[in-house]
Write a protein that holds these residues in place. Structure first.
Motif, PDB file in Angstrom:
ATOM      1  N   GLN A   1     -11.852   7.383  -8.249  1.00  0.00           N
ATOM      2  CA  GLN A   1     -12.140   6.107  -8.837  1.00  0.00           C
ATOM      3  C   GLN A   1     -13.032   5.303  -7.909  1.00  0.00           C
ATOM      4  N   ASP A   2     -13.770   4.408  -8.479  1.00  0.00           N
ATOM      5  CA  ASP A   2     -14.636   3.511  -7.718  1.00  0.00           C
ATOM      6  C   ASP A   2     -14.211   2.079  -7.981  1.00  0.00           C
ATOM      7  N   PRO A   3     -13.260   1.566  -7.202  1.00  0.00           N
ATOM      8  CA  PRO A   3     -12.775   0.213  -7.477  1.00  0.00           C
ATOM      9  C   PRO A   3     -13.826  -0.850  -7.198  1.00  0.00           C
ATOM     10  N   GLU A   4     -13.809  -1.870  -8.007  1.00  0.00           N
ATOM     11  CA  GLU A   4     -14.629  -3.059  -7.813  1.00  0.00           C
ATOM     12  C   GLU A   4     -13.733  -4.138  -7.218  1.00  0.00           C
ATOM     13  N   ALA A   5     -14.329  -5.187  -6.688  1.00  0.00           N
ATOM     14  CA  ALA A   5     -13.547  -6.279  -6.106  1.00  0.00           C
ATOM     15  C   ALA A   5     -12.577  -6.862  -7.132  1.00  0.00           C
ATOM     16  N   SER A   6     -12.988  -6.933  -8.396  1.00  0.00           N
ATOM     17  CA  SER A   6     -12.131  -7.511  -9.436  1.00  0.00           C
ATOM     18  C   SER A   6     -10.928  -6.629  -9.774  1.00  0.00           C
ATOM     19  N   ASP A   7     -10.923  -5.357  -9.330  1.00  0.00           N
ATOM     20  CA  ASP A   7      -9.805  -4.447  -9.579  1.00  0.00           C
ATOM     21  C   ASP A   7      -8.654  -4.644  -8.589  1.00  0.00           C
ATOM     22  N   LEU A   8      -8.885  -5.401  -7.536  1.00  0.00           N
ATOM     23  CA  LEU A   8      -7.909  -5.544  -6.461  1.00  0.00           C
ATOM     24  C   LEU A   8      -7.244  -6.907  -6.487  1.00  0.00           C
ATOM     25  N   TYR A   9      -5.995  -6.953  -5.990  1.00  0.00           N
ATOM     26  CA  TYR A   9      -5.327  -8.228  -5.792  1.00  0.00           C
ATOM     27  C   TYR A   9      -5.981  -8.941  -4.613  1.00  0.00           C
ATOM     28  N   THR A  10      -5.990 -10.249  -4.629  1.00  0.00           N
ATOM     29  CA  THR A  10      -6.606 -11.007  -3.532  1.00  0.00           C
ATOM     30  C   THR A  10      -5.613 -11.334  -2.425  1.00  0.00           C
ATOM     31  N   ILE A  11      -4.320 -11.211  -2.695  1.00  0.00           N
ATOM     32  CA  ILE A  11      -3.275 -11.428  -1.693  1.00  0.00           C
ATOM     33  C   ILE A  11      -2.527 -10.111  -1.541  1.00  0.00           C
ATOM     34  N   GLY A  12      -2.233  -9.723  -0.301  1.00  0.00           N
ATOM     35  CA  GLY A  12      -1.546  -8.454  -0.078  1.00  0.00           C
ATOM     36  C   GLY A  12      -0.647  -8.505   1.135  1.00  0.00           C
ATOM     37  N   CYS A  13      -0.119  -7.368   1.488  1.00  0.00           N
ATOM     38  CA  CYS A  13       0.810  -7.247   2.602  1.00  0.00           C
ATOM     39  C   CYS A  13       0.446  -6.013   3.426  1.00  0.00           C
ATOM     40  N   VAL A  14       0.300  -6.194   4.709  1.00  0.00           N
ATOM     41  CA  VAL A  14       0.164  -5.060   5.623  1.00  0.00           C
ATOM     42  C   VAL A  14       1.582  -4.598   5.911  1.00  0.00           C
ATOM     43  N   ASP A  25      11.745  16.896  -6.638  1.00  0.00           N
ATOM     44  CA  ASP A  25      10.972  16.781  -7.873  1.00  0.00           C
ATOM     45  C   ASP A  25       9.510  16.385  -7.623  1.00  0.00           C
ATOM     46  N   GLY A  26       9.095  16.362  -6.354  1.00  0.00           N
ATOM     47  CA  GLY A  26       7.705  16.058  -6.032  1.00  0.00           C
ATOM     48  C   GLY A  26       7.435  14.599  -5.728  1.00  0.00           C
ATOM     49  N   THR A  27       8.440  13.752  -5.895  1.00  0.00           N
ATOM     50  CA  THR A  27       8.262  12.344  -5.563  1.00  0.00           C
ATOM     51  C   THR A  27       8.666  12.105  -4.114  1.00  0.00           C
ATOM     52  N   ALA A  28       8.373  10.939  -3.646  1.00  0.00           N
ATOM     53  CA  ALA A  28       8.766  10.561  -2.283  1.00  0.00           C
ATOM     54  C   ALA A  28       9.282   9.138  -2.314  1.00  0.00           C
ATOM     55  N   LYS A  29      10.214   8.858  -1.441  1.00  0.00           N
ATOM     56  CA  LYS A  29      10.698   7.491  -1.264  1.00  0.00           C
ATOM     57  C   LYS A  29      10.330   7.076   0.146  1.00  0.00           C
ATOM     58  N   ALA A  30       9.894   5.836   0.257  1.00  0.00           N
ATOM     59  CA  ALA A  30       9.490   5.340   1.566  1.00  0.00           C
ATOM     60  C   ALA A  30      10.161   4.005   1.834  1.00  0.00           C
ATOM     61  N   LEU A  31      10.612   3.837   3.050  1.00  0.00           N
ATOM     62  CA  LEU A  31      11.127   2.560   3.510  1.00  0.00           C
ATOM     63  C   LEU A  31      10.008   1.925   4.318  1.00  0.00           C
ATOM     64  N   VAL A  32       9.530   0.779   3.862  1.00  0.00           N
ATOM     65  CA  VAL A  32       8.427   0.115   4.544  1.00  0.00           C
ATOM     66  C   VAL A  32       8.865  -1.263   5.007  1.00  0.00           C
ATOM     67  N   GLU A  33       8.264  -1.712   6.089  1.00  0.00           N
ATOM     68  CA  GLU A  33       8.549  -3.040   6.612  1.00  0.00           C
ATOM     69  C   GLU A  33       7.259  -3.846   6.587  1.00  0.00           C
ATOM     70  N   GLY A  34       7.308  -4.993   5.944  1.00  0.00           N
ATOM     71  CA  GLY A  34       6.143  -5.861   5.895  1.00  0.00           C
ATOM     72  C   GLY A  34       5.845  -6.433   7.271  1.00  0.00           C
ATOM     73  N   VAL A  35       4.574  -6.400   7.649  1.00  0.00           N
ATOM     74  CA  VAL A  35       4.161  -6.902   8.952  1.00  0.00           C
ATOM     75  C   VAL A  35       3.562  -8.300   8.814  1.00  0.00           C
ATOM     76  N   THR A  36       2.641  -8.460   7.887  1.00  0.00           N
ATOM     77  CA  THR A  36       2.004  -9.757   7.668  1.00  0.00           C
ATOM     78  C   THR A  36       1.368  -9.811   6.284  1.00  0.00           C
ATOM     79  N   ARG A  37       1.237 -11.001   5.754  1.00  0.00           N
ATOM     80  CA  ARG A  37       0.535 -11.186   4.481  1.00  0.00           C
ATOM     81  C   ARG A  37      -0.932 -11.457   4.783  1.00  0.00           C
ATOM     82  N   PHE A  38      -1.796 -11.137   3.809  1.00  0.00           N
ATOM     83  CA  PHE A  38      -3.219 -11.386   4.005  1.00  0.00           C
ATOM     84  C   PHE A  38      -3.884 -11.794   2.702  1.00  0.00           C
TER      85      PHE A  38
END
Length: 70
Positions: A1-14, A25-38
């Motif tokens: 895919q070729d995302p455009e700026a309009s395809d993305l959220y403007t606020i996110g989390c690192v 079954d081929g899926t994965a579960k991940a435990l993530v810790e938020g570092v900072t918002r951007f």
């Protein structure tokens, strides 16, 4: 895919992946810790990878367990 700026959220989390569990079954579960918002302040898709310029918004404490489909 070729995302455009309009395809993305403007606020996110690192986030840092703390633990990953691959399931039979081929899926994965991940435990993530938020570092900072951007906030996205710039977008460049001229390279093979999309590059974002971001502005840090502040620290957060945690992110719940999420499921990643492959």
């Amino acid at each position: 895919q070729d995302p455009e700026a309009s395809d993305l959220y403007t606020i996110g989390c690192v986030a840092q992946i703390m633990q990953e569990l691959k399931l039979p079954d081929g899926t994965a579960k991940a435990l993530v810790e938020g570092v900072t918002r951007f906030r996205v302040v710039g977008f460049d898709s001229d390279t093979l990878d999309v590059t974002l310029d971001i502005e840090r918004l502040g620290s957060i404490t945690s992110i719940p367990l999420v499921e990643i489909r492959r």
